[in-house]
Motif scaffolding. Structure first.
Motif, PDB file in Angstrom:
ATOM      1  N   SER A 192       0.825  -1.209   0.000  1.00  0.00           N
ATOM      2  CA  SER A 192       0.000   0.000   0.000  1.00  0.00           C
ATOM      3  C   SER A 192       0.861   1.262   0.000  1.00  0.00           C
ATOM      4  N   ALA A 193       1.943   1.245   0.782  1.00  0.00           N
ATOM      5  CA  ALA A 193       2.808   2.428   0.840  1.00  0.00           C
ATOM      6  C   ALA A 193       3.446   2.711  -0.517  1.00  0.00           C
ATOM      7  N   ARG A 194       3.868   1.660  -1.226  1.00  0.00           N
ATOM      8  CA  ARG A 194       4.477   1.854  -2.538  1.00  0.00           C
ATOM      9  C   ARG A 194       3.421   2.227  -3.576  1.00  0.00           C
ATOM     10  N   ALA A 195       2.243   1.619  -3.485  1.00  0.00           N
ATOM     11  CA  ALA A 195       1.211   1.846  -4.494  1.00  0.00           C
ATOM     12  C   ALA A 195       0.577   3.221  -4.377  1.00  0.00           C
ATOM     13  N   PHE A 196       0.479   3.758  -3.152  1.00  0.00           N
ATOM     14  CA  PHE A 196      -0.261   4.995  -2.942  1.00  0.00           C
ATOM     15  C   PHE A 196       0.540   6.029  -2.151  1.00  0.00           C
ATOM     16  N   PRO A 197       1.703   6.431  -2.640  1.00  0.00           N
ATOM     17  CA  PRO A 197       2.499   7.425  -1.907  1.00  0.00           C
ATOM     18  C   PRO A 197       1.765   8.760  -1.844  1.00  0.00           C
ATOM     19  N   GLY A 198       1.719   9.346  -0.645  1.00  0.00           N
ATOM     20  CA  GLY A 198       1.081  10.640  -0.486  1.00  0.00           C
ATOM     21  C   GLY A 198      -0.431  10.626  -0.511  1.00  0.00           C
ATOM     22  N   HIS A 199      -1.043   9.442  -0.579  1.00  0.00           N
ATOM     23  CA  HIS A 199      -2.506   9.302  -0.618  1.00  0.00           C
ATOM     24  C   HIS A 199      -2.966   8.631   0.668  1.00  0.00           C
ATOM     25  N   GLU A 228      -4.773   5.780  -8.907  1.00  0.00           N
ATOM     26  CA  GLU A 228      -4.352   4.492  -9.468  1.00  0.00           C
ATOM     27  C   GLU A 228      -3.057   4.068  -8.781  1.00  0.00           C
ATOM     28  N   PRO A 229      -2.853   2.765  -8.605  1.00  0.00           N
ATOM     29  CA  PRO A 229      -1.628   2.307  -7.938  1.00  0.00           C
ATOM     30  C   PRO A 229      -0.385   2.651  -8.737  1.00  0.00           C
ATOM     31  N   GLN A 230       0.650   3.030  -8.022  1.00  0.00           N
ATOM     32  CA  GLN A 230       1.946   3.342  -8.625  1.00  0.00           C
ATOM     33  C   GLN A 230       2.883   2.128  -8.479  1.00  0.00           C
ATOM     34  N   GLY A 231       4.034   2.207  -9.135  1.00  0.00           N
ATOM     35  CA  GLY A 231       5.051   1.169  -8.993  1.00  0.00           C
ATOM     36  C   GLY A 231       4.734  -0.141  -9.684  1.00  0.00           C
ATOM     37  N   LEU A 232       3.751  -0.134 -10.585  1.00  0.00           N
ATOM     38  CA  LEU A 232       3.394  -1.390 -11.256  1.00  0.00           C
ATOM     39  C   LEU A 232       4.561  -1.882 -12.106  1.00  0.00           C
ATOM     40  N   ILE A 237      -4.204  -2.845 -11.393  1.00  0.00           N
ATOM     41  CA  ILE A 237      -5.419  -2.078 -11.658  1.00  0.00           C
ATOM     42  C   ILE A 237      -6.577  -3.022 -11.953  1.00  0.00           C
ATOM     43  N   GLY A 238      -7.690  -2.825 -11.256  1.00  0.00           N
ATOM     44  CA  GLY A 238      -8.890  -3.622 -11.464  1.00  0.00           C
ATOM     45  C   GLY A 238     -10.037  -2.760 -11.961  1.00  0.00           C
ATOM     46  N   LEU A 239     -11.246  -3.085 -11.534  1.00  0.00           N
ATOM     47  CA  LEU A 239     -12.439  -2.339 -11.925  1.00  0.00           C
ATOM     48  C   LEU A 239     -13.206  -1.919 -10.682  1.00  0.00           C
ATOM     49  N   LEU A 288       1.894  -5.761 -12.603  1.00  0.00           N
ATOM     50  CA  LEU A 288       1.588  -5.973 -11.199  1.00  0.00           C
ATOM     51  C   LEU A 288       2.738  -5.469 -10.326  1.00  0.00           C
ATOM     52  N   LEU A 289       2.374  -4.941  -9.181  1.00  0.00           N
ATOM     53  CA  LEU A 289       3.355  -4.574  -8.161  1.00  0.00           C
ATOM     54  C   LEU A 289       3.421  -5.702  -7.142  1.00  0.00           C
ATOM     55  N   PHE A 290       4.638  -6.171  -6.853  1.00  0.00           N
ATOM     56  CA  PHE A 290       4.835  -7.239  -5.881  1.00  0.00           C
ATOM     57  C   PHE A 290       5.541  -6.675  -4.647  1.00  0.00           C
ATOM     58  N   SER A 291       5.055  -7.084  -3.481  1.00  0.00           N
ATOM     59  CA  SER A 291       5.695  -6.757  -2.209  1.00  0.00           C
ATOM     60  C   SER A 291       6.105  -8.062  -1.547  1.00  0.00           C
ATOM     61  N   LEU A 292       7.381  -8.176  -1.212  1.00  0.00           N
ATOM     62  CA  LEU A 292       7.919  -9.415  -0.663  1.00  0.00           C
ATOM     63  C   LEU A 292       8.609  -9.128   0.664  1.00  0.00           C
TER      64      LEU A 292
END
Length: 434
Positions: A159-166, A237-241, A261-263, A417-421
Motif C-alpha cells: 500500500s505504501a508503494r502503491a499509494f504514496p502521499g494518498h 491508481e496504484p503506482q510502482g506497477l 489495476i482492477g475495476l 503488477l506490483l509485488f511486495s515481498l
C-alpha cells in the motif's frame, strides 16, 4: 423482494422479505423480518473511515472505533461492558479504509437495551483516559507484533508503494509513533466530523417488525449531525506497477502480496471481471494460480486473488507465501499466468465451471442472520439496489466468452503488477527491486 436463494415455503418467504424501512425522521434501513429465532442482528456503516485520518496521525479512525463500546454516556467502560454481559448483547466497532463499521447482536427480548447501548456508543462516547490508554497499549502491542509478521508487512509495504502521499498509502492501524500521539481530542474530533446521518447505512435482520424498527432508528441515530464533514479523497491508481518492493526479514518463507489495476464496483464490466478473477485465483482448488503454483510445482500451500474495489481506487489483489529460494520463480509464474489469461482468455468449459460455482455458492453468504445483515449492508454501500440478491445469479449466468474477452482486453491495457515481498527472497529479476 425476497432472498430467493433456495426453494422456500410460502411461510418462509414471508419472513425473508427485504423491506426498506424509513423512520419518521427520514433515517433508512433495510430489514429482513425473520421470526425463525428470537435474535436481531444489526450492521451499520459510516462511510469515510481511515481515509479521513489526519495526515500526520494515521490510526485515529481505528482507535476511535475500538473505543466506542468502551464507555459512553453515563456508563464508564466497566459499567458498559457489564451491561452488555448482563443482557447477552454483542456490540463491536471497527474501521477500514472507507468506513467505520458497527455490529450488534442481541436476543429480541433485549433489543431495547441493545439499541440504547448502540445509541450511547455513536452519540456519547466518553473516551475516558483509562480506556484510551488501555486500548492504545493493546494496539501498540499489536503493532509491535506486526513488525515481525511478514504477511502484515507485505500488505503495508504494498500500500505504501502503491499509494504514496494518498490516504490509502497510510496504515489503517497507524504506526507506533502516530498511535502514541493520538489523544482524546483527536478521537472526539474524528467522531464529531465522521459519524453523521448522511453517510450512514443500516441493515437489520431478525425478530423485529418494521413498526418497531422505524421509531427505534430515530432514537438511536436521530441526534447525530445531519451531514458528515468529510475531507475529499481523490481517486487514485496504484503506482510502482511492474516493480518489486522487498523487505528483508529472517524467516524461512517469503510472504508475497501482489496487485494491479482492477475495476470499480459500479463498472458495467465488474461481474465479468469477477468471473474472470475466479478463474485466475478466486477459487481455492480450481483456479489457474492454484493449479500452476501449488499443484504442478508445489511452490506454495495457497495462492489467491480477488477484486478490491475501494471507494477511490480499483484494484486486483492477491497473495501467497513460498520458500525463500522459490520466491523469484513464484512471482514470475504469477505474472505469466495473469498475462496469459488476459491475452488468451479461458476455455468455454472453464467459464461454465466458474459460473456454476459462483452461482451455487452464493447461498452460503446467507446462512445466518449475521451474514444476511452483512450482505445487505454491503449491497447498500455499493449502491447495487434492493433487488440485487434476486438478480445477482442471473448476472453471473449471463456472462459470455465475449464479455470475458472484453474485460480481459480492458485489464490488459494495464497488466503490470506490483509485488511486495517480505523474507529473504532469492531469484528475483534484476532491476525490479526497491
Amino acid at each position: 423482494m425476497t432472498i430467493a436463494l433456495a426453494p422456500v415455503s410460502p411461510a418462509q418467504s414471508e419472513t425473508t422479505r427485504i423491506q426498506r424501512v424509513v423512520s419518521p425522521g427520514g433515517i433508512e434501513a433495510w430489514l429482513v423480518h425473520d421470526t425463525t429465532l428470537p435474535l436481531v442482528a444489526v450492521e451499520i456503516a459510516f462511510l469515510g473511515g481511515a481515509a479521513q485520518d489526519p495526515v500526520e496521525r494515521p490510526g485515529v479512525a481505528n482507535l476511535a472505533a475500538s473505543l466506542l463500546d468502551e464507555g459512553a454516556g453515563p456508563l464508564d467502560a466497566t459499567a458498559f461492558q457489564d451491561r452488555m454481559a448482563e443482557k447477552a448483547i454483542e456490540l463491536r466497532f471497527d474501521a477500514s479504509r472507507d468506513m467505520v463499521g458497527g455490529s450488534l447482536r442481541t436476543l429480541s427480548e433485549n433489543v431495547d437495551d441493545a439499541f440504547e447501548l448502540l445509541r450511547l456508543s455513536v452519540n456519547e462516547p466518553r473516551f475516558d483516559d483509562e480506556a484510551v490508554e488501555r486500548i492504545r497499549q493493546a494496539q501498540l502491542a499489536a503493532l509491535r507484533r506486526r513488525q515481525n509478521d511478514p504477511s502484515s508487512l507485505a500488505s503495508l509495504n504494498w500500500s505504501a508503494r502503491a499509494f504514496p502521499g494518498h490516504p490509502y498509502g497510510r496504515p489503517v492501524s497507524g504506526t507506533l509513533e502516530s498511535v502514541a500521539a493520538i489523544g482524546p481530542a483527536d478521537l472526539r474530533t474524528f467522531v464529531d466530523r465522521n459519524l453523521a446521518r448522511d453517510n450512514l447505512k443500516i441493515a437489520v435482520v431478525g425478530d423485529i417488525t418494521p413498526e418497531k424498527l422505524g421509531p427505534a432508528l430515530d432514537r438511536v441515530f436521530g441526534a447525530l449531525p445531519a451531514k458528515a464533514q468529510l475531507t475529499p479523497v481523490p481517486d487514485v491508481e496504484p503506482q510502482g506497477l511492474g516493480t518489486d518492493v522487498v523487505q528483508q526479514l529472517d524467516v524461512p518463507q517469503t510472504s508475497i502480496v501482489f496487485g494491479g489495476i482492477g475495476l470499480k464496483r459500479d463498472d458495467k464490466d465488474f461481474i465479468p471481471a469477477f468471473v474472470l478473477n475466479h478463474m485466475l485465483g478466486g477459487s481455492a482448488f480450481s483456479s489457474r494460480l492454484f493449479r500452476e503454483v501449488r499443484e504442478k510445482r508445489g511452490l506454495a500451500y495457497s495462492v489467491y486473488s480477488h477484486l478490491a474495489p475501494l471507494d477511490h481506487a480499483a484494484l486486483i489483489l492477491g497473495g501467497t507465501a513460498t520458500k525463500n529460494d522459490r520466491a523469484g520463480e513464484s512471482i514470475e509464474l504469477i505474472r505469466a499466468e495473469y498475462a496469459r489469461l488476459l491475452k488468451e482468455g479461458p476455455s468455454a468449459e472453464e467459464l461454465e465451471d466458474a459460473k456454476s460455482y459462483l452461482i451455487g455458492s452464493f447461498a452460503l453468504r446467507f446462512d445466518s442472520s449475521a451474514k444476511v445483515a452483512s450482505q445487505l449492508l454491503q449491497i447498500q454501500i455499493d449502491n447495487l439496489g434492493i433487488d440485487y440478491i434476486d438478480v445477482r445469479n442471473d448476472l453471473v449466468a449471463a456472462v459470455t466468452l465475449g464479455d470475458i474477452r472484453r474485460v480481459a482486453a480492458r485489464l490488459d491495457a494495464h497488466p503490470a503488477l506490483l509485488f511486495s515481498l517480505v523474507g529473504k527472497p532469492a531469484g528475483l529479476p534484476q532491476g525490479n527491486g526497491g
